[in-house]
Design a protein around this motif. Structure first.
Motif, PDB file in Angstrom:
ATOM      1  N   GLY A 155       0.812  -1.213   0.000  1.00 37.97           N
ATOM      2  CA  GLY A 155       0.000   0.000   0.000  1.00 37.97           C
ATOM      3  C   GLY A 155       0.842   1.258   0.000  1.00 37.97           C
ATOM      4  O   GLY A 155       0.551   2.221  -0.722  1.00 37.97           O
ATOM      5  N   ILE A 156       1.903   1.252   0.801  1.00 45.91           N
ATOM      6  CA  ILE A 156       2.806   2.408   0.843  1.00 45.91           C
ATOM      7  C   ILE A 156       3.506   2.571  -0.498  1.00 45.91           C
ATOM      8  O   ILE A 156       3.656   3.690  -1.009  1.00 45.91           O
ATOM      9  CB  ILE A 156       3.806   2.271   2.007  1.00 45.91           C
ATOM     10  CG1 ILE A 156       3.063   2.391   3.331  1.00 45.91           C
ATOM     11  CG2 ILE A 156       4.913   3.310   1.908  1.00 45.91           C
ATOM     12  CD1 ILE A 156       3.904   2.073   4.549  1.00 45.91           C
ATOM     13  N   ALA A 157       3.924   1.463  -1.096  1.00 42.25           N
ATOM     14  CA  ALA A 157       4.579   1.525  -2.413  1.00 42.25           C
ATOM     15  C   ALA A 157       3.626   2.078  -3.466  1.00 42.25           C
ATOM     16  O   ALA A 157       4.008   2.933  -4.288  1.00 42.25           O
ATOM     17  CB  ALA A 157       5.085   0.148  -2.809  1.00 42.25           C
ATOM     18  N   LEU A 158       2.379   1.619  -3.452  1.00 38.93           N
ATOM     19  CA  LEU A 158       1.394   2.114  -4.423  1.00 38.93           C
ATOM     20  C   LEU A 158       1.077   3.588  -4.206  1.00 38.93           C
ATOM     21  O   LEU A 158       0.912   4.350  -5.163  1.00 38.93           O
ATOM     22  CB  LEU A 158       0.120   1.272  -4.353  1.00 38.93           C
ATOM     23  CG  LEU A 158       0.246  -0.152  -4.904  1.00 38.93           C
ATOM     24  CD1 LEU A 158      -1.021  -0.949  -4.625  1.00 38.93           C
ATOM     25  CD2 LEU A 158       0.558  -0.124  -6.391  1.00 38.93           C
ATOM     26  N   LEU A 159       0.974   3.989  -2.932  1.00 46.59           N
ATOM     27  CA  LEU A 159       0.743   5.399  -2.630  1.00 46.59           C
ATOM     28  C   LEU A 159       1.881   6.259  -3.180  1.00 46.59           C
ATOM     29  O   LEU A 159       1.644   7.295  -3.807  1.00 46.59           O
ATOM     30  CB  LEU A 159       0.607   5.601  -1.116  1.00 46.59           C
ATOM     31  CG  LEU A 159       0.531   7.055  -0.637  1.00 46.59           C
ATOM     32  CD1 LEU A 159      -0.734   7.728  -1.164  1.00 46.59           C
ATOM     33  CD2 LEU A 159       0.585   7.120   0.883  1.00 46.59           C
ATOM     34  N   THR A 160       3.111   5.810  -2.952  1.00 45.73           N
ATOM     35  CA  THR A 160       4.277   6.547  -3.443  1.00 45.73           C
ATOM     36  C   THR A 160       4.241   6.650  -4.963  1.00 45.73           C
ATOM     37  O   THR A 160       4.449   7.726  -5.534  1.00 45.73           O
ATOM     38  CB  THR A 160       5.573   5.864  -2.989  1.00 45.73           C
ATOM     39  OG1 THR A 160       5.554   5.738  -1.566  1.00 45.73           O
ATOM     40  CG2 THR A 160       6.796   6.651  -3.418  1.00 45.73           C
ATOM     41  N   ALA A 161       3.979   5.519  -5.624  1.00 44.22           N
ATOM     42  CA  ALA A 161       3.919   5.522  -7.087  1.00 44.22           C
ATOM     43  C   ALA A 161       2.821   6.454  -7.593  1.00 44.22           C
ATOM     44  O   ALA A 161       3.018   7.197  -8.557  1.00 44.22           O
ATOM     45  CB  ALA A 161       3.693   4.102  -7.597  1.00 44.22           C
ATOM     46  N   ALA A 162       1.663   6.440  -6.940  1.00 44.74           N
ATOM     47  CA  ALA A 162       0.560   7.302  -7.361  1.00 44.74           C
ATOM     48  C   ALA A 162       0.912   8.779  -7.183  1.00 44.74           C
ATOM     49  O   ALA A 162       0.639   9.603  -8.065  1.00 44.74           O
ATOM     50  CB  ALA A 162      -0.703   6.958  -6.570  1.00 44.74           C
ATOM     51  N   ARG A 168       2.176  13.552 -10.018  1.00 45.43           N
ATOM     52  CA  ARG A 168       3.414  14.265 -10.364  1.00 45.43           C
ATOM     53  C   ARG A 168       3.880  15.237  -9.280  1.00 45.43           C
ATOM     54  O   ARG A 168       4.314  16.353  -9.554  1.00 45.43           O
ATOM     55  CB  ARG A 168       3.268  14.982 -11.689  1.00 45.43           C
ATOM     56  CG  ARG A 168       2.891  14.062 -12.829  1.00 45.43           C
ATOM     57  CD  ARG A 168       3.538  14.492 -14.108  1.00 45.43           C
ATOM     58  NE  ARG A 168       3.181  13.636 -15.215  1.00 45.43           N
ATOM     59  CZ  ARG A 168       3.918  12.604 -15.612  1.00 45.43           C
ATOM     60  NH1 ARG A 168       5.006  12.285 -14.991  1.00 45.43           N
ATOM     61  NH2 ARG A 168       3.543  11.885 -16.645  1.00 45.43           N
ATOM     62  N   LEU A 169       3.745  14.796  -8.035  1.00 46.48           N
ATOM     63  CA  LEU A 169       4.240  15.611  -6.931  1.00 46.48           C
ATOM     64  C   LEU A 169       5.758  15.496  -6.861  1.00 46.48           C
ATOM     65  O   LEU A 169       6.320  14.442  -7.147  1.00 46.48           O
ATOM     66  CB  LEU A 169       3.621  15.158  -5.613  1.00 46.48           C
ATOM     67  CG  LEU A 169       2.110  15.339  -5.482  1.00 46.48           C
ATOM     68  CD1 LEU A 169       1.626  14.788  -4.150  1.00 46.48           C
ATOM     69  CD2 LEU A 169       1.735  16.803  -5.603  1.00 46.48           C
ATOM     70  N   PRO A 170       6.451  16.542  -6.441  1.00 44.95           N
ATOM     71  CA  PRO A 170       7.914  16.493  -6.357  1.00 44.95           C
ATOM     72  C   PRO A 170       8.375  15.527  -5.258  1.00 44.95           C
ATOM     73  O   PRO A 170       7.760  15.430  -4.190  1.00 44.95           O
ATOM     74  CB  PRO A 170       8.327  17.926  -6.020  1.00 44.95           C
ATOM     75  CG  PRO A 170       7.095  18.750  -6.078  1.00 44.95           C
ATOM     76  CD  PRO A 170       5.915  17.858  -6.135  1.00 44.95           C
ATOM     77  N   LEU A 171       9.478  14.830  -5.535  1.00 41.55           N
ATOM     78  CA  LEU A 171      10.037  13.886  -4.565  1.00 41.55           C
ATOM     79  C   LEU A 171      10.392  14.565  -3.247  1.00 41.55           C
ATOM     80  O   LEU A 171      10.349  13.928  -2.198  1.00 41.55           O
ATOM     81  CB  LEU A 171      11.291  13.208  -5.134  1.00 41.55           C
ATOM     82  CG  LEU A 171      11.052  12.107  -6.150  1.00 41.55           C
ATOM     83  CD1 LEU A 171      12.378  11.594  -6.694  1.00 41.55           C
ATOM     84  CD2 LEU A 171      10.266  10.970  -5.541  1.00 41.55           C
ATOM     85  N   VAL A 174       7.225  14.121  -1.406  1.00 42.97           N
ATOM     86  CA  VAL A 174       6.744  12.741  -1.284  1.00 42.97           C
ATOM     87  C   VAL A 174       7.614  11.921  -0.337  1.00 42.97           C
ATOM     88  O   VAL A 174       7.093  11.217   0.539  1.00 42.97           O
ATOM     89  CB  VAL A 174       6.668  12.064  -2.676  1.00 42.97           C
ATOM     90  CG1 VAL A 174       6.326  10.588  -2.551  1.00 42.97           C
ATOM     91  CG2 VAL A 174       5.650  12.774  -3.554  1.00 42.97           C
ATOM     92  N   VAL A 175       8.915  12.007  -0.475  1.00 43.14           N
ATOM     93  CA  VAL A 175       9.810  11.164   0.339  1.00 43.14           C
ATOM     94  C   VAL A 175       9.648  11.445   1.833  1.00 43.14           C
ATOM     95  O   VAL A 175       9.421  10.512   2.614  1.00 43.14           O
ATOM     96  CB  VAL A 175      11.280  11.302  -0.118  1.00 43.14           C
ATOM     97  CG1 VAL A 175      12.227  10.627   0.856  1.00 43.14           C
ATOM     98  CG2 VAL A 175      11.453  10.708  -1.504  1.00 43.14           C
ATOM     99  N   PRO A 176       9.707  12.707   2.285  1.00 41.07           N
ATOM    100  CA  PRO A 176       9.538  12.911   3.729  1.00 41.07           C
ATOM    101  C   PRO A 176       8.138  12.559   4.228  1.00 41.07           C
ATOM    102  O   PRO A 176       7.986  11.975   5.303  1.00 41.07           O
ATOM    103  CB  PRO A 176       9.828  14.401   3.938  1.00 41.07           C
ATOM    104  CG  PRO A 176      10.414  14.905   2.703  1.00 41.07           C
ATOM    105  CD  PRO A 176      10.071  13.947   1.609  1.00 41.07           C
ATOM    106  N   SER A 177       7.100  12.902   3.448  1.00 40.23           N
ATOM    107  CA  SER A 177       5.743  12.659   3.951  1.00 40.23           C
ATOM    108  C   SER A 177       5.405  11.178   3.964  1.00 40.23           C
ATOM    109  O   SER A 177       4.921  10.652   4.973  1.00 40.23           O
ATOM    110  CB  SER A 177       4.725  13.443   3.134  1.00 40.23           C
ATOM    111  OG  SER A 177       4.801  13.093   1.773  1.00 40.23           O
ATOM    112  N   VAL A 178       5.666  10.465   2.885  1.00 37.96           N
ATOM    113  CA  VAL A 178       5.384   9.028   2.863  1.00 37.96           C
ATOM    114  C   VAL A 178       6.373   8.293   3.765  1.00 37.96           C
ATOM    115  O   VAL A 178       6.016   7.309   4.411  1.00 37.96           O
ATOM    116  CB  VAL A 178       5.395   8.478   1.419  1.00 37.96           C
ATOM    117  CG1 VAL A 178       5.177   6.980   1.405  1.00 37.96           C
ATOM    118  CG2 VAL A 178       4.333   9.163   0.588  1.00 37.96           C
ATOM    119  N   GLY A 179       7.598   8.786   3.836  1.00 36.13           N
ATOM    120  CA  GLY A 179       8.576   8.186   4.752  1.00 36.13           C
ATOM    121  C   GLY A 179       8.121   8.300   6.195  1.00 36.13           C
ATOM    122  O   GLY A 179       8.231   7.335   6.972  1.00 36.13           O
TER     123      GLY A 179
END
Length: 196
Positions: A155-162, A168-171, A174-179
């Motif tokens: 689920g986390i992987a799919l959320l990150t991919a989405a 098209r959110l900037p990494l 995405v990285v700090p928030s999903v991390g």
């Protein structure tokens, strides 16, 4: 292809020079993605890491600034020979690619307009994507040992991919928030497991 080693079957590089030559060979095999080659070389061939250890080091390397595989080489080199090992591994990872990139940059302006060169670059991109998918499929088995379980990890992987591919959110966001979300969920899963 040999199976991944158990912790008892692990080996250690003989010297910083072996780290340098191994990471030089890795760097020369990767066009657009050394990580899949690194997993095969470090886990299956050299047997310096288990799959779980590779995933842990790779996870940390993604959170640090800079190229993931360079961070991975630094941490692995430091694990075996301290700062000398880290310098040897990073040197091996960067020296030959730097020489090649400088040579390619010199010739790029001359050959960039040729259809054969553009096609070769597109083909290398497809190969790099295929290598990443193959590595992900190989390492998916390590999720069984993850305290969150494979469903939540997927689920986390799919959320990150989405967030990256679809929205098209900037990494950088995405990285700090999903991390942080992943870290929180992992902490909760570990606490729940400790209570039971």
């Amino acid at each position: 292809m040999s199976p991944a080693p158990t912790p008892q079957e692990l080996r250690q590089p003989e010297s910083p020079l072996e780290l340098f030559t191994t990471f030089t060979a890795l760097a020369l095999q990767g066009f657009g993605g050394v990580l899949a080659v690194a997993q095969r070389e470090l886990v299956e061939r050299k047997r310096w890491l288990t799959r779980e250890q590779f995933v842990e080091l790779y996870s940390v390397s993604q959170m640090l600034p800079g190229p993931n595989v360079v961070n991975l080489s630094l941490m692995l080199g430091d694990r075996f020979f301290g700062w000398r090992g880290g310098a040897a591994a990073v040197g091996g990872m960067l020296f030959m690619p730097l020489v090649i990139v400088i040579m390619l940059a010199i010739g790029y302006n001359t050959f960039a307009e040729q259809a054969m060169v553009a096609g070769a670059l597109r083909g290398m991109g497809a190969v790099a994507a295929g290598l990443m998918i193959a590595m992900a499929l190989k390492l998916v088995g390590t999720l069984r040992a993850n305290p969150m379980g494979p469903v939540l990890c997927a689920g986390i992987a799919l959320l990150t991919a989405a967030l990256v591919a679809v929205l098209r959110l900037p990494l950088v966001w995405v990285v700090p928030s999903v991390g942080l979300l992943g870290w929180t969920l992992a902490r909760l899963a570990i606490a729940r497991k400790a209570r039971s």
